[in-house]
Design a protein around this motif. Sequence first.
Motif, PDB file in Angstrom:
ATOM      1  N   PRO A  40       0.864  -1.074   0.007  1.00  0.00           N
ATOM      2  CA  PRO A  40      -0.066   0.027  -0.098  1.00  0.00           C
ATOM      3  C   PRO A  40       0.900   1.308   0.193  1.00  0.00           C
ATOM      4  O   PRO A  40       2.259   1.237   0.310  1.00  0.00           O
ATOM      5  CB  PRO A  40      -0.835  -0.079   1.312  1.00  0.00           C
ATOM      6  N   PRO A  41       0.342   2.468  -0.470  1.00  0.00           N
ATOM      7  CA  PRO A  41       1.188   3.619  -0.243  1.00  0.00           C
ATOM      8  C   PRO A  41       2.037   3.879   0.904  1.00  0.00           C
ATOM      9  O   PRO A  41       1.452   3.879   1.838  1.00  0.00           O
ATOM     10  CB  PRO A  41       0.117   4.675  -0.484  1.00  0.00           C
ATOM     11  N   TYR A  42       3.270   4.193   0.736  1.00  0.00           N
ATOM     12  CA  TYR A  42       4.295   4.373   1.752  1.00  0.00           C
ATOM     13  C   TYR A  42       5.204   5.387   1.424  1.00  0.00           C
ATOM     14  O   TYR A  42       5.031   6.033   0.301  1.00  0.00           O
ATOM     15  CB  TYR A  42       4.963   3.105   2.034  1.00  0.00           C
ATOM     16  N   GLN A  43       5.954   5.976   2.613  1.00  0.00           N
ATOM     17  CA  GLN A  43       6.885   6.820   2.567  1.00  0.00           C
ATOM     18  C   GLN A  43       8.373   6.380   1.971  1.00  0.00           C
ATOM     19  O   GLN A  43       8.640   5.435   2.473  1.00  0.00           O
ATOM     20  CB  GLN A  43       7.092   7.344   3.853  1.00  0.00           C
ATOM     21  N   ARG A  44       8.808   7.266   1.036  1.00  0.00           N
ATOM     22  CA  ARG A  44      10.207   6.635   0.532  1.00  0.00           C
ATOM     23  C   ARG A  44      11.597   7.210   1.339  1.00  0.00           C
ATOM     24  O   ARG A  44      12.302   6.672   1.372  1.00  0.00           O
ATOM     25  CB  ARG A  44      10.310   7.284  -0.711  1.00  0.00           C
ATOM     26  N   PRO A  45      11.080   8.698   1.795  1.00  0.00           N
ATOM     27  CA  PRO A  45      12.333   9.164   2.604  1.00  0.00           C
ATOM     28  C   PRO A  45      12.928   8.300   3.648  1.00  0.00           C
ATOM     29  O   PRO A  45      14.244   8.245   3.780  1.00  0.00           O
ATOM     30  CB  PRO A  45      11.949  10.355   3.148  1.00  0.00           C
ATOM     31  N   PRO A  46      12.022   7.663   4.528  1.00  0.00           N
ATOM     32  CA  PRO A  46      12.901   6.668   5.615  1.00  0.00           C
ATOM     33  C   PRO A  46      13.588   5.428   4.944  1.00  0.00           C
ATOM     34  O   PRO A  46      14.169   4.741   5.843  1.00  0.00           O
ATOM     35  CB  PRO A  46      11.702   6.295   6.427  1.00  0.00           C
ATOM     36  N   LEU A  47      13.458   5.143   3.732  1.00  0.00           N
ATOM     37  CA  LEU A  47      14.115   4.017   3.246  1.00  0.00           C
ATOM     38  C   LEU A  47      15.574   4.086   3.506  1.00  0.00           C
ATOM     39  O   LEU A  47      16.186   3.075   4.072  1.00  0.00           O
ATOM     40  CB  LEU A  47      13.611   3.610   1.704  1.00  0.00           C
ATOM     41  N   SER A  48      16.193   5.193   3.237  1.00  0.00           N
ATOM     42  CA  SER A  48      17.506   5.199   3.054  1.00  0.00           C
ATOM     43  C   SER A  48      18.017   5.605   4.514  1.00  0.00           C
ATOM     44  O   SER A  48      19.087   6.031   4.732  1.00  0.00           O
ATOM     45  CB  SER A  48      18.022   6.280   2.035  1.00  0.00           C
ATOM     46  N   LYS A  49      17.078   5.995   5.562  1.00  0.00           N
ATOM     47  CA  LYS A  49      17.429   6.406   6.789  1.00  0.00           C
ATOM     48  C   LYS A  49      16.991   5.334   7.894  1.00  0.00           C
ATOM     49  O   LYS A  49      17.653   4.281   8.080  1.00  0.00           O
ATOM     50  CB  LYS A  49      16.803   7.802   7.145  1.00  0.00           C
ATOM     51  N   ALA A  50      15.890   5.616   8.687  1.00  0.00           N
ATOM     52  CA  ALA A  50      15.514   4.852   9.624  1.00  0.00           C
ATOM     53  C   ALA A  50      15.370   3.479   9.246  1.00  0.00           C
ATOM     54  O   ALA A  50      15.388   2.322  10.045  1.00  0.00           O
ATOM     55  CB  ALA A  50      14.413   5.257  10.299  1.00  0.00           C
ATOM     56  N   TYR A  51      14.517   3.095   8.038  1.00  0.00           N
ATOM     57  CA  TYR A  51      14.284   1.630   7.648  1.00  0.00           C
ATOM     58  C   TYR A  51      15.471   0.987   7.414  1.00  0.00           C
ATOM     59  O   TYR A  51      15.590  -0.080   7.737  1.00  0.00           O
ATOM     60  CB  TYR A  51      13.227   1.877   6.601  1.00  0.00           C
ATOM     61  N   LEU A  52      16.230   1.507   6.546  1.00  0.00           N
ATOM     62  CA  LEU A  52      17.586   0.821   6.445  1.00  0.00           C
ATOM     63  C   LEU A  52      18.389   0.571   7.458  1.00  0.00           C
ATOM     64  O   LEU A  52      19.087  -0.748   7.573  1.00  0.00           O
ATOM     65  CB  LEU A  52      18.622   1.737   5.448  1.00  0.00           C
ATOM     66  N   ALA A  53      18.544   1.423   8.493  1.00  0.00           N
ATOM     67  CA  ALA A  53      19.003   1.228   9.761  1.00  0.00           C
ATOM     68  C   ALA A  53      18.294   0.303  10.682  1.00  0.00           C
ATOM     69  O   ALA A  53      18.857  -0.174  11.564  1.00  0.00           O
ATOM     70  CB  ALA A  53      19.398   2.531  10.664  1.00  0.00           C
ATOM     71  N   GLY A  54      17.340  -0.019  10.497  1.00  0.00           N
ATOM     72  CA  GLY A  54      16.684  -0.997  11.331  1.00  0.00           C
ATOM     73  C   GLY A  54      15.804  -0.443  12.313  1.00  0.00           C
ATOM     74  O   GLY A  54      15.442  -1.294  13.259  1.00  0.00           O
ATOM     75  N   GLU A  55      15.624   0.641  12.300  1.00  0.00           N
ATOM     76  CA  GLU A  55      14.970   1.531  13.604  1.00  0.00           C
ATOM     77  C   GLU A  55      13.642   1.523  13.461  1.00  0.00           C
ATOM     78  O   GLU A  55      12.887   1.636  14.430  1.00  0.00           O
ATOM     79  CB  GLU A  55      15.357   3.035  13.379  1.00  0.00           C
ATOM     80  N   ILE A  56      13.066   1.330  12.229  1.00  0.00           N
ATOM     81  CA  ILE A  56      11.651   1.140  12.204  1.00  0.00           C
ATOM     82  C   ILE A  56      10.979   0.020  11.377  1.00  0.00           C
ATOM     83  O   ILE A  56      11.802  -0.335  10.515  1.00  0.00           O
ATOM     84  CB  ILE A  56      10.812   2.608  11.835  1.00  0.00           C
ATOM     85  N   GLY A  57       9.993  -0.470  11.634  1.00  0.00           N
ATOM     86  CA  GLY A  57       9.572  -1.545  10.763  1.00  0.00           C
ATOM     87  C   GLY A  57       8.778  -1.115   9.585  1.00  0.00           C
ATOM     88  O   GLY A  57       8.454   0.114   9.203  1.00  0.00           O
ATOM     89  N   GLU A  58       8.429  -2.189   8.839  1.00  0.00           N
ATOM     90  CA  GLU A  58       7.642  -1.692   7.496  1.00  0.00           C
ATOM     91  C   GLU A  58       6.403  -1.031   7.713  1.00  0.00           C
ATOM     92  O   GLU A  58       5.957  -0.097   6.962  1.00  0.00           O
ATOM     93  CB  GLU A  58       7.570  -3.377   6.722  1.00  0.00           C
TER      94      GLU A  58
END
Length: 414
Positions: A40-58
């Motif tokens: 479903p529609p999601y935010q892209r900016p956190p991909l290279s930041k918090a999501y890549l670092a494992g700080e937030i889940g999908e």
Amino acid sequence: MTDATVIILGAGQAGGQCAASLRRSGFDGRIVLAGSEPHPPYQRPPLSKAYLAGEIGEDRLWLQPPDVWADQKVELRLGVTATAIDRDAKTVRFDDGTTQTYTHLVIATGSRVRPLPVPGADLDGVRYLRTIADIDVLKADFQPGKRIAIVGGGYIGLEAASVAKKLGAQPVVIEAMDRLLARVAVPELSAFYLDAHRTRGVTVELSAQVEAIEGSQGRAGAVLLADGREIVCDSVLVGIGVLPNQELASAAGLTTGNGISVDSECRTSDPAIFAIGDCAEQENWLTGTRIRLESVPNALDQAKHAAAAICGTPAPKPEVPWFWSDQFELKLQTAGVIGQQDTTLQRRPADPAAGHFTLFHLKDGVLIAADCVNDAHGFMAAKMMIAQRAKPDLDDLVNPDVPMKDVMKAALGR
């Protein structure tokens, strides 16, 4: 408009915002939101930041909980890609063989990564960073001791390098230009980030042309530079920019340039079709030039304008373009668009340990842009002054002893 159908092609932030704005503006017809990804529609900016670092889940990436789309009666068609637009019949054909009829069509197809045009770019271990799926693969590379060659010293490359270093990997940034962020920042900001990365242990190679990617048994193992040097690595991350997904519009006969050409309402050369987000080229109210802005605030702003035009409601006031980047403990917030400035001034506290500063960019004394590092107050004040095309007092602007709110109030005559 109960009998009307709006089809939105692209289930990213622009497409998702447009669907939500249509409902909030009172549109009670059918809304079909189609996207090529299964999410479903999601935010892209956190991909290279918090999501890549494992700080937030999908689940923290979603624009809104998935069940809310159903509550809003937005039909999500995920995992399908539009292949053709028939403007006469007002239909869209998808790659699953289905065809949908529209009253209004919104193209929010975004952009795609620019491929690295060198031998070996198709080897296993050569990565790109654009989608959730990309990051899920990348996470295995960002491990302690892993050596990652990052081709491209723009914001994506630098953000990835900061995450890699944080996770214990060894990033090497390879930039073809003679400075970082050469296409999007002034030399002073480039020099700051070069020093910030090198002092934190990131290797940065400038004026380094990639000749090829070498490997064995089908997997990348080194980046060969034009001067003959080899950057040995376990994987390669390519971040050399994006290209607008405008081919579908062009094939349908819509006017395109560096993106799909739209007017102030985000309407294309066909009055029934709109384009928003990374794929759209529009005259910017601030610069007076036609540009394609790759930023979330711009995508959301254009989505709201397209929804207002479809519903016949007043358009929102256009926002000052703004961008942000998180690298290590440094948060950059940029207001406005650089490129037309004739003067750049720096405001920095007397104590370097304060860890924040701002670069102000002016044209004929008018503030047109600002780069604010760990300076939220400076960013907000600059954004308001840029919106009013204010001429701040230059001495006060660079004097850290004069509060930014006072500089702003004086410039705005308050």
